[in-house]
Design an enzyme around this catalytic site. Structure first.
Site, PDB file in Angstrom:
ATOM      1  N   GLY A   6      -7.235   1.481  -2.905  1.00 57.23           N
ATOM      2  CA  GLY A   6      -6.852   0.137  -2.954  1.00 57.23           C
ATOM      3  C   GLY A   6      -6.983  -1.202  -2.014  1.00 57.23           C
ATOM      4  N   ASN A  20      -7.075  10.082   4.307  1.00 58.59           N
ATOM      5  CA  ASN A  20      -6.768  10.165   2.885  1.00 58.59           C
ATOM      6  C   ASN A  20      -7.898   9.508   1.946  1.00 58.59           C
ATOM      7  OD1 ASN A  20      -3.947  11.205   3.336  1.00 58.59           O
ATOM      8  ND2 ASN A  20      -3.253   8.902   3.237  1.00 58.59           N
ATOM      9  N   ILE A  32      -4.755   3.101   9.835  1.00 56.74           N
ATOM     10  CA  ILE A  32      -4.906   3.771  11.322  1.00 56.74           C
ATOM     11  C   ILE A  32      -5.096   3.406  12.623  1.00 56.74           C
ATOM     12  CG2 ILE A  32      -6.190   6.626  12.142  1.00 56.74           C
ATOM     13  CD1 ILE A  32      -5.173   7.057   9.559  1.00 56.74           C
ATOM     14  N   GLU A  85      -0.908  -1.849  -6.396  1.00 54.23           N
ATOM     15  CA  GLU A  85      -1.426  -0.519  -7.319  1.00 54.23           C
ATOM     16  C   GLU A  85      -0.454   0.619  -7.593  1.00 54.23           C
ATOM     17  OE1 GLU A  85      -5.215   0.492  -4.822  1.00 54.23           O
ATOM     18  OE2 GLU A  85      -3.590   2.451  -5.129  1.00 54.23           O
ATOM     19  N   GLY A 132       0.546  -1.322  -0.193  1.00 49.91           N
ATOM     20  CA  GLY A 132       0.232  -0.107   0.034  1.00 49.91           C
ATOM     21  C   GLY A 132       1.026   1.056  -0.096  1.00 49.91           C
ATOM     22  N   VAL A 133       0.140   2.393   0.122  1.00 52.60           N
ATOM     23  CA  VAL A 133       0.676   3.384  -0.058  1.00 52.60           C
ATOM     24  C   VAL A 133       1.517   3.464   1.531  1.00 52.60           C
ATOM     25  CG1 VAL A 133      -0.821   4.530  -1.287  1.00 52.60           C
ATOM     26  CG2 VAL A 133      -1.579   4.961   0.747  1.00 52.60           C
ATOM     27  N   GLY A 134       2.514   4.608   2.485  1.00 50.18           N
ATOM     28  CA  GLY A 134       2.685   5.235   3.029  1.00 50.18           C
ATOM     29  C   GLY A 134       3.893   5.108   3.236  1.00 50.18           C
ATOM     30  N   ASN A 135       4.723   5.561   4.218  1.00 56.85           N
ATOM     31  CA  ASN A 135       5.887   5.278   5.020  1.00 56.85           C
ATOM     32  C   ASN A 135       5.924   4.046   5.167  1.00 56.85           C
ATOM     33  OD1 ASN A 135       6.872   8.208   4.212  1.00 56.85           O
ATOM     34  ND2 ASN A 135       5.764   8.772   6.233  1.00 56.85           N
TER      35      ASN A 135
END
Ligand code: COA
Length: 541
Positions: A387, A383, A363, A293, A268-271
């Protein structure tokens, strides 16, 4: 270098960004390219924002509905949000100015599964698409388009929009040509056919997007980089999360539940997700695949060093250093990366068939395995679901990961009941924090809760809200036997407690009534109402 605009007719439609933006009118539904800060139009949205500012100054607000692939960048979301020029936005965002306007109630935001956007558009749920603004890397002699650094929903926008503005971005490397696989075989039921993709590296489409040249009303030249956000260097918590995941993969391989080369990875996205990928390079793997993605820096490094031999995605999301690495070595990456439309990169049929290992940030999670990926305190969006639901619901493994605490240890990432549900307990298989990993497969609610508390949150600081440590749980359990319930959570009280905590605001080290009770012992103003079988309680003031 050959001109990026090779179709003779398109030269007649060349104009400035300001002239092109003048073709967009108030109230229009405008679809734009862009996915996780890549491949979004760079100049028309800014020229449009200037028009919106001027209109607002003249007392005639000018707002549009904006649809994209996913998040964009300050030149699009930031500029239009600053000009207060959006009345509706979907399906994903991560811009701070836009987020603030959404959370102030000034912009409606539809937060939805990214795989659903195309089919909902075809069904007309978003109304007519008046105009599309699409960044491309070039236009061929016959009018077909070389896609840019993301594909997202561009095929759908080009098909569905009445009029089209093309931004031809010379900054995007010419070597992108040939990296895309655009599949034109999708349809709405009852005309849907199986999608013939059985491995991440298979091509099922063609490298170019189609457009009806008659619909192209403007062509604008640009020469600007993507957003290229930096990632934070992996911190201790991320490294611990990655370590737990790698141990788990080893265990699954030993048990024969995962092949030695794992299954296609989605990250996924993020740090945190980026840091976990970085750590995979130390896991001794090679020849893995990714069906994901977004290609972040971490994924690029894995491809570079052979840990991943091939990655399928819909977009890049790279730092400036990542872009340089990619552009300098594009011939190497072109044979190892395929960019598809997001309806294919995120397609449930394909994710299930390939057995994707879905790894996404969150989160917070509750002790039963429900996951909140999107909202702070139940009402302020961070955000969006992106996906994560497409992959978590359909992957062979759905992993959610987060540090066990946020905001310098003052907020627990593991709570009795999540304040917003994006992924239900039925979709969540693995929860990982820096403290440990809980494998929830095959467990009933009380067993899940015990495991999540024991593994993912055993060493929270004393002020961590909403969570009991085992010793405290045992003591309270003796005094207050659990009610006989399948899911021993008194939801009404849990909500009341949460509302109280948010209404009064979280003072430092006193973020939640449960914590306050525990910290203040018998002097607490909160009375224990009941205890469940695993130590989570409901309290009454
Ligand atoms: N309470 C309050 N704030 C919290 C929090 C919590 N329980 N958990 C995280 N946050 C905040 C962090 O403090 C940070 O805030 P900041 O930007 O002000 O510093 C922010 O959320 C991001 O958290 P971080 O720990 O840096 O993790 P991340 O960059 O990995 O992002 C998500 C985590 C959940 C926001 C991100 O993964 C996301 O947007 N997920 C949903 C979409 C998704 O999964 N897409 C992938 C599909 S391919």
């Amino acid at each position: 270098m050959q001109d990026r605009i090779r179709h003779a007719g398109m030269h007649d439609r060349l104009m400035s960004a300001e002239q092109a933006a003048a073709l967009i009118g108030p109230g229009m539904t405008v679809a734009m390219s862009g996915f996780t800060g890549a491949g979004y139009p760079k100049s028309v949205p800014q020229a449009l924002a200037a028009r919106m500012d001027a209109a607002a100054a003249a007392g005639a607000p000018f707002r549009i509905k904006v649809l994209t692939g996913a998040s964009t960048a300050p030149e699009l979301d930031g500029a239009l949000a600053r000009a207060n020029g959006m009345e509706l936005r979907l399906p994903y965002q991560s811009d701070p100015v836009l987020r603030e306007r959404i959370n102030n109630g000034e912009i409606d935001y539809i937060d939805m599964h990214l795989s659903h956007v195309a089919q909902h558009t075809w069904s007309g749920f978003f109304g007519n698409i008046d105009l599309a603004v699409i960044e491309v890397a070039g236009i061929l002699e016959d009018g077909r388009l070389i896609p840019s650094s993301s594909v997202g929903n561009n095929k759908t926008w080009l098909d569905q929009a009445d009029q089209i503005i093309l931004e031809v971005n010379a900054f995007q490397p010419a070597g992108l040509e040939g990296m895309h696989d655009i599949y034109y075989g999708t349809a709405l039921p009852p005309d849907r056919k199986p999608i013939p993709l059985t491995a991440p590296d298979e091509r099922i489409g063609e490298p170019y997007l189609h457009v009806d040249p008659a619909k192209v009303v403007a062509v604008v030249r640009t020469d600007a980089p993507d957003r290229n956000s930096p990632f934070s260097a992996p911190d201790e918590a991320s490294r611990e999360i990655a370590g737990h995941l790698l141990d788990f993969f080893d265990h699954e391989i030993q048990r024969g539940r995962l092949p030695g080369k794992l299954l296609p990875l989605q990250s996924g996205v993020g740090n945190i997700a980026n840091a976990v990928l970085a750590a995979l390079s130390e896991g001794g793997y090679e020849g893995l695949t990714a069906y994901t993605e977004v290609i972040q820096d971490g994924m690029l490094n894995l491809i570079r060093n052979g840990v991943i031999k091939m990655a399928s995605a819909t977009s890049f999301s790279l730092s400036a250093a990542g872009v340089k690495e990619f552009n300098d070595n594009i011939d190497f990456y072109r044979t190892r990366i395929l960019l598809r439309t997001q309806e294919i990169s995120n397609h449930p049929e394909l994710i299930r068939r390939l057995g994707v290992i879905a790894m996404n940030g969150m989160i917070e999670a509750d002790i039963y395995g429900n996951v909140n990926s999107t909202h702070i305190a139940g009402s302020k969006v961070m955000n969006g679901i992106g996906g994560s639901g497409d992959f978590a619901r359909n992957g062979s493994l759905s992993v959610f990961m987060s540090p066990s605490t946020a905001k310098s240890g003052s907020i627990s990432g593991i709570v009795p009941m999540v304040s917003h549900v994006d992924h239900t307990e039925h979709d969540t298989m693995i929860i990982v924090t820096d403290q440990g990993l809980a494998d929830l497969r095959g467990l009933a609610p009380k067993q899940r809760a015990q495991l999540i508390i024991d593994r993912c949150a055993p060493r929270l600081p004393p002020h961590a809200p909403g969570l009991l440590r085992p010793r405290q749980a045992r003591e309270l359990r003796q005094a207050h036997p659990p009610p006989p319930r399948r899911v021993p959570l008194l939801a009404r009280q849990a909500c009341r407690n949460r509302q109280h905590a948010h209404a009064t605001g979280p003072p430092p080290n006193r973020l939640n009534p449960i914590t306050q009770h525990l910290n203040n012992g018998r002097n607490s103003q909160y009375q224990v109402l009941s205890m469940d079988g695993v130590g989570i309680v409901s309290f009454r003031k």
